[in-house]
Design a protein around this motif. Structure first.
Motif, short mmCIF file in Angstrom:
data_model
loop_
_atom_site.label_atom_id
_atom_site.label_comp_id
_atom_site.label_asym_id
_atom_site.label_seq_id
_atom_site.Cartn_x
_atom_site.Cartn_y
_atom_site.Cartn_z
N MET A 40 0.82 -1.21 0.00
CA MET A 40 0.00 0.00 0.00
C MET A 40 0.86 1.27 0.00
O MET A 40 0.46 2.30 -0.54
CB MET A 40 -0.95 -0.01 1.19
CG MET A 40 -1.89 -1.21 1.20
SD MET A 40 -2.54 -1.71 -0.43
CE MET A 40 -3.42 -0.25 -0.96
N ARG A 41 2.05 1.18 0.57
CA ARG A 41 2.97 2.32 0.51
C ARG A 41 3.37 2.59 -0.95
O ARG A 41 3.39 3.73 -1.40
CB ARG A 41 4.20 2.01 1.36
CG ARG A 41 5.18 3.14 1.53
CD ARG A 41 6.23 2.77 2.55
NE ARG A 41 5.75 2.96 3.92
CZ ARG A 41 6.04 2.16 4.95
NH1 ARG A 41 6.79 1.08 4.76
NH2 ARG A 41 5.59 2.42 6.16
N ARG A 42 3.66 1.51 -1.69
CA ARG A 42 4.01 1.65 -3.12
C ARG A 42 2.82 2.18 -3.92
O ARG A 42 2.98 3.00 -4.82
CB ARG A 42 4.45 0.30 -3.70
CG ARG A 42 5.81 -0.19 -3.22
CD ARG A 42 6.28 -1.35 -4.07
NE ARG A 42 5.34 -2.47 -4.07
CZ ARG A 42 5.36 -3.47 -3.20
NH1 ARG A 42 6.28 -3.48 -2.24
NH2 ARG A 42 4.49 -4.45 -3.28
N THR A 43 1.63 1.69 -3.58
CA THR A 43 0.43 2.14 -4.31
C THR A 43 0.22 3.63 -4.15
O THR A 43 -0.09 4.34 -5.11
CB THR A 43 -0.81 1.37 -3.81
OG1 THR A 43 -0.64 -0.03 -4.10
CG2 THR A 43 -2.08 1.87 -4.49
N GLY A 44 0.37 4.13 -2.92
CA GLY A 44 0.22 5.55 -2.68
C GLY A 44 1.20 6.38 -3.49
O GLY A 44 0.83 7.39 -4.12
N ASP A 74 -3.49 5.34 6.09
CA ASP A 74 -2.24 6.01 6.49
C ASP A 74 -1.13 5.77 5.46
O ASP A 74 -0.38 6.69 5.12
CB ASP A 74 -1.78 5.50 7.86
CG ASP A 74 -2.72 5.91 8.98
OD1 ASP A 74 -3.50 6.87 8.79
OD2 ASP A 74 -2.69 5.25 10.05
N LEU A 75 -1.04 4.54 4.98
CA LEU A 75 0.04 4.20 4.05
C LEU A 75 -0.16 4.85 2.69
O LEU A 75 0.80 5.32 2.06
CB LEU A 75 0.12 2.68 3.90
CG LEU A 75 0.57 1.92 5.15
CD1 LEU A 75 0.28 0.44 5.02
CD2 LEU A 75 2.06 2.15 5.42
N ILE A 76 -1.41 4.90 2.22
CA ILE A 76 -1.70 5.53 0.93
C ILE A 76 -1.35 7.02 0.98
O ILE A 76 -0.82 7.59 0.02
CB ILE A 76 -3.19 5.35 0.55
CG1 ILE A 76 -3.47 3.90 0.15
CG2 ILE A 76 -3.60 6.32 -0.54
CD1 ILE A 76 -2.95 3.51 -1.22
N LEU A 77 -1.63 7.66 2.10
CA LEU A 77 -1.40 9.10 2.22
C LEU A 77 0.03 9.46 2.63
O LEU A 77 0.38 10.64 2.67
CB LEU A 77 -2.37 9.70 3.25
CG LEU A 77 -3.87 9.56 2.98
CD1 LEU A 77 -4.66 10.27 4.08
CD2 LEU A 77 -4.23 10.12 1.61
N GLU A 78 0.84 8.48 2.91
CA GLU A 78 2.17 8.70 3.47
C GLU A 78 3.05 9.59 2.59
O GLU A 78 3.86 10.38 3.10
CB GLU A 78 2.86 7.35 3.70
CG GLU A 78 4.05 7.40 4.60
CD GLU A 78 4.59 5.99 4.89
OE1 GLU A 78 5.34 5.47 4.05
OE2 GLU A 78 4.23 5.43 5.94
#
Length: 271
Positions: A40-44, A74-78
């Motif tokens: 999800m971090r990569r997706t964001g 949180d991860l998407i918006l990071e």
């Protein structure tokens, strides 16, 4: 009026141990796997870095209360700046929880089928969760009713934002069954019935004074599989035809936005 058609972008939470194994995960509050976190971090970074979603157009995020959904938010918006994040209202809405699976919580599909047969069910036709619901869990009418409430709130916000000339992407973070169901109701699949005041939850499902409660007259529910796919970490885009909030539609191009000169110029059908 804004020339940018409002969108509702649905996001399924990242991988968990049970999404990986195929176990039905309703009220069980389990975390993302390490892979799910990085996923999800990569997706964001991708959706914002490639401008598929303009962070300045995000007006609200609605999320299920489960930690796997809220962590995904949180991860998407990071990758956004603190200023960008500060402009996005995050609404935790219990109406967006996953289907309550009851006796089927934590089981695999073949285990559910076996359990139901041991109880004398499904003698004439196979189990279909979209029609038959879950023992000691939710019926299809119950989940359809609460997801209809969320859709009404979001479309009401979009209507006002469009009137005010505000570009608006509203993101919805939730779960596999709930989001496929949500998307189906958005494009008016299923059956429609009168909404009764007794269907209202005993207490509000969210706490945000900027999101008006919508008085419901009707709601929709499914009676068959909508045949939509949404893997863990996946995204889908719902919007409106002809820039008209009364014409909800599935955006087959996904998060890609066609330039204005490529948009369909077809007039709405006047009956």
């Amino acid at each position: 009026m804004s020339k940018v058609t409002p969108r509702c972008i649905i996001v399924r939470h990242g991988q968990t141990e049970w999404s990986k194994s195929g176990q039905y995960t309703g009220l069980t509050d389990i975390p993302l796997t390490p892979y799910g976190v990085e996923q999800m971090r990569r997706t964001g970074k991708c959706v914002f870095g490639n401008k598929f979603i303009d962070p300045n157009h995000i007006t609200y995020i609605f999320t299920s209360p489960r930690q796997r959904a809220r962590k995904t938010v949180d991860l998407i918006l990071e990758s956004l700046t603190e200023e960008q994040r500060s402009k996005i209202r995050i609404v935790v809405d219990n109406d967006l929880r996953e289907w309550e699976y009851g006796d089927y919580e934590g089981l695999l599909t073949h285990e559910i089928v076996k359990l139901r047969k041991s109880r004398g069910l499904d003698q004439e036709r196979p189990w279909n969760i979209w029609r038959d619901g879950c023992e000691n869990g939710e019926s299809t009418k119950q989940i359809g009713c609460r997801l209809s409430r969320v859709i009404s709130r979001i479309q009401n916000l979009h209507r006002q934002q469009q009137k005010d000339g505000v570009p608006s992407d509203i993101l919805v973070f939730a779960h596999g069954h709930a989001l496929r169901y949500f998307a189906s109701l958005w494009i008016k699949h299923g059956l429609e019935e009168k909404y009764e005041p007794s269907f209202d939850p005993p207490k509000p499902t969210y706490n945000d004074e900027t999101v008006p409660n919508v008085t419901m007259e009707k709601y929709r529910y499914l009676v068959d599989n909508p045949n939509f796919l949404l893997d863990a970490g996946g995204m889908g885009v719902l919007s409106y035809a002809h820039h008209n909030i009364d014409e909800p539609a599935l955006a087959l191009a996904g998060t890609f936005i066609a330039p204005p000169e490529e948009e369909s110029q077809h007039e709405p059908v006047v009956e």
